[in-house]
Design a protein around this motif. Sequence first.
Motif, short mmCIF file in Angstrom:
data_model
loop_
_atom_site.label_atom_id
_atom_site.label_comp_id
_atom_site.label_asym_id
_atom_site.label_seq_id
_atom_site.Cartn_x
_atom_site.Cartn_y
_atom_site.Cartn_z
N ALA A 2 0.83 -1.19 0.00
CA ALA A 2 0.00 0.00 0.00
C ALA A 2 0.87 1.25 0.00
O ALA A 2 0.54 2.23 -0.64
CB ALA A 2 -0.93 0.00 1.20
N ALA A 3 1.98 1.18 0.73
CA ALA A 3 2.88 2.32 0.77
C ALA A 3 3.51 2.53 -0.61
O ALA A 3 3.70 3.66 -1.07
CB ALA A 3 3.96 2.12 1.81
N VAL A 7 3.21 5.88 -2.82
CA VAL A 7 4.36 6.60 -3.35
C VAL A 7 4.24 6.72 -4.86
O VAL A 7 4.48 7.79 -5.44
CB VAL A 7 5.68 5.91 -2.94
N ARG A 8 3.88 5.62 -5.50
CA ARG A 8 3.73 5.64 -6.95
C ARG A 8 2.63 6.63 -7.35
O ARG A 8 2.80 7.39 -8.31
CB ARG A 8 3.40 4.25 -7.47
N ALA A 9 1.54 6.66 -6.63
CA ALA A 9 0.45 7.60 -6.91
C ALA A 9 0.93 9.03 -6.71
O ALA A 9 0.59 9.93 -7.50
CB ALA A 9 -0.75 7.29 -6.02
N ALA A 10 1.72 9.26 -5.66
CA ALA A 10 2.24 10.61 -5.41
C ALA A 10 3.19 11.02 -6.54
O ALA A 10 3.16 12.18 -7.00
CB ALA A 10 2.94 10.66 -4.06
#
Length: 90
Positions: A2-3, A7-10
Amino acid sequence: MAAGKTVRAAIDELKGAVAGLESVIDGRLDRERDRVEIEGEVRRVNTDRARLAQELDQSQFRANRLEEVNREVSRRLVTAMETIRAVLDR
């Protein structure tokens, strides 16, 4: 995991923001370039207008001068014709 997705989404969101910023900057640069071109065209038009105004003034002066000369020539022709008539009438 999930992290990692967060991070990928950010990162994807940051990439999108950077792409948007680049697009805005490109648009701003295009508008600035257009503005500079328009200002240059306005300067050229003003220069042409001033030159044409000066040429018009000069042409008007020449036209007035030609009109004066034409009147003088007409006056002299009338005088000459009257003199010739007077000589012929004698």
